[in-house]
Design a protein around this motif. Structure first.
Motif, short mmCIF file in Angstrom:
data_model
loop_
_atom_site.label_atom_id
_atom_site.label_comp_id
_atom_site.label_asym_id
_atom_site.label_seq_id
_atom_site.Cartn_x
_atom_site.Cartn_y
_atom_site.Cartn_z
N PHE A 295 31.85 29.62 29.03
CA PHE A 295 32.64 30.23 28.53
C PHE A 295 33.11 30.12 26.84
O PHE A 295 33.83 31.16 25.44
CB PHE A 295 34.26 29.89 28.92
CG PHE A 295 34.49 29.60 29.95
CD1 PHE A 295 34.95 31.15 30.10
CD2 PHE A 295 33.83 28.58 30.76
CE1 PHE A 295 34.63 30.93 32.29
CE2 PHE A 295 34.41 28.68 32.03
CZ PHE A 295 34.65 29.96 32.77
N LEU A 310 41.59 31.90 29.95
CA LEU A 310 39.58 32.13 30.45
C LEU A 310 40.17 33.17 31.65
O LEU A 310 39.62 33.83 31.97
CB LEU A 310 39.45 30.97 31.36
CG LEU A 310 39.39 30.25 29.98
CD1 LEU A 310 38.51 28.36 30.88
CD2 LEU A 310 38.21 30.27 29.16
N ARG A 339 35.90 36.10 34.97
CA ARG A 339 36.64 35.66 33.84
C ARG A 339 36.77 36.30 32.12
O ARG A 339 35.37 36.75 32.88
CB ARG A 339 36.56 33.89 33.77
CG ARG A 339 37.02 32.69 34.95
CD ARG A 339 38.68 33.24 34.86
NE ARG A 339 39.21 32.60 36.00
CZ ARG A 339 40.02 32.91 37.10
NH1 ARG A 339 39.85 34.57 37.78
NH2 ARG A 339 40.47 32.77 38.63
#
Length: 375
Positions: A295, A310, A339
């Motif tokens: 991420f 997210l 996401r």
């Protein structure tokens, strides 16, 4: 230390100095029980000066209900017998009764005839009080979950409870009276070097010694047990140390849990998948390197933030559904969704989400494993 014998006068002076400097009461008496000598230790123990005591009958120190002891002692002395470590009660000048340990030996003249006795009396009142306190606590100490033992001021064991017997690997009769270092052998679990006995530290400093860590108890059968231990002084009413109590516990299970936790932590830290935990409000409580790789956020940036950071705006409803299922104790397996990374890029992921429970079985949060399946 040897006594110089070349000069009789010097030898006599040397012996007199030893007697005079002793903390124990050292007294001599004739066969009628009349006191013939009286050292400084006797004055400290019984309160009478030498001038007050010499020439008086030894019955001066004996409570009336114990006068029969003197008759028995004198009879044994006349037979040349020695009396060792006889525990009884004597009376001080101020009337206070004290516990004493007596050693009485016959005194002979140059012809070998018994003409009197020398008596060494040690005040063991504090020791007896400590033993009585332990006896009063006996039921509690017998049932307590920790191992408990006590020693006197010479580090000899005076009490041991059943848990201590099992943990030490000795029966009670094998421990009582022995020097603690012979039955309580401990080493550092890493260096294998001997660790100082906590009781010795208490006797030296007079203070409570807190829990020691990374200590291993060596048992007589060759096995080892990791333990925590602590020790505290046993004091009389005047604050004098009369012994030490040692409390220790087997921490084998705790060590096993610690090793398991360390292993799991290493697995989480090294995983390529994102492994995240959150509470029931969706606030993130942990964030591994895999999560940072997928991420783009660091742990410092994400812990304490909402997991919704997210989730793309059009998928926010998923989190509400997931939290509801978690609160009901349900697990979410291989749920495929989308996401958003820190740079705004969307990625396809597969989620597995499991409820986290506390020791009482209550659900307090969730662990989430996210795998990037974009490719």
């Amino acid at each position: 230390m040897s006594i110089p014998l070349s000069d009789p006068l010097e030898s006599a002076a040397y012996l007199a100095a030893i007697v005079d400097s002793s903390d124990d009461a050292i007294i001599s008496k004739d066969l009628s029980g009349v006191i013939k000598s009286w050292n400084n230790g006797a004055q400290e123990t019984f309160g009478y000066t030498a001038e007050e005591a010499i020439g008086q009958p030894i019955l001066l120190l004996i409570p009336s209900n114990l006068h029969h002891e003197e008759t028995t002692i004198l009879a044994r002395l006349r037979q040349g017998q020695r009396i060792e470590h006889y525990e009884t009660i004597r009376r001080r000048k101020d009337g206070q009764l004290i516990d004493v340990s007596l050693t009485v030996s016959p005194v002979k003249n140059e012809k070998g005839e018994i003409i009197g006795a020398s008596k060494i009396a040690r005040d063991i009142t504090g020791q007896k009080q400590a033993q009585r306190k332990l006896a009063e606590l006996g039921v509690t100490l017998e049932a307590i979950g920790d191992a408990v033992l006590a020693t006197d001021t010479s580090s000899r064991v005076t009490y041991v409870n059943p848990v201590a017997e099992r943990l030490l690997g000795y029966a009670r009769h094998e421990v009582i009276g022995r020097y603690l270092g012979d039955v309580f052998r401990i080493v550092n679990e890493t260096t294998r070097q001997p660790v100082e006995n906590p009781i010795e530290r208490v006797l030296r400093g007079g203070l409570i010694v807190g829990l020691a860590n990374h200590t291993v108890l060596l048992r007589p059968d060759g096995s080892e047990r990791p333990i925590d231990d602590s020790a505290a002084p046993i004091k009389d009413a005047k604050g004098h140390i009369q012994g030490v109590v040692l409390v220790f516990r087997d921490v084998t299970e705790r060590h096993r849990h610690s090793r398991t936790a360390a292993l799991l932590s290493a697995i989480v830290a090294s995983s390529d998948d994102a492994i995240i935990s959150k509470d029931l409000s969706g606030t993130m409580t942990s964030w591994n390197h895999g999560a940072e790789r997928i991420f783009g956020y660091t742990a410092a940036e994400m812990i304490g933030q909402s997991v919704r950071l997210l989730i793309p705006p059009d998928r926010q409803g998923e989190e509400t559904i997931i939290l509801t299922r978690l609160a009901q104790g349900q697990r979410v397996n291989h749920y495929e969704t989308v996401r958003r990374k820190k740079n705004g890029q969307l990625c396809d992921i597969s989620l597995t989400i499991s409820p986290i429970k506390d020791e009482e079985g209550r659900i307090i949060g969730a662990s989430k494993i996210a795998r990037d399946i974009t490719e």
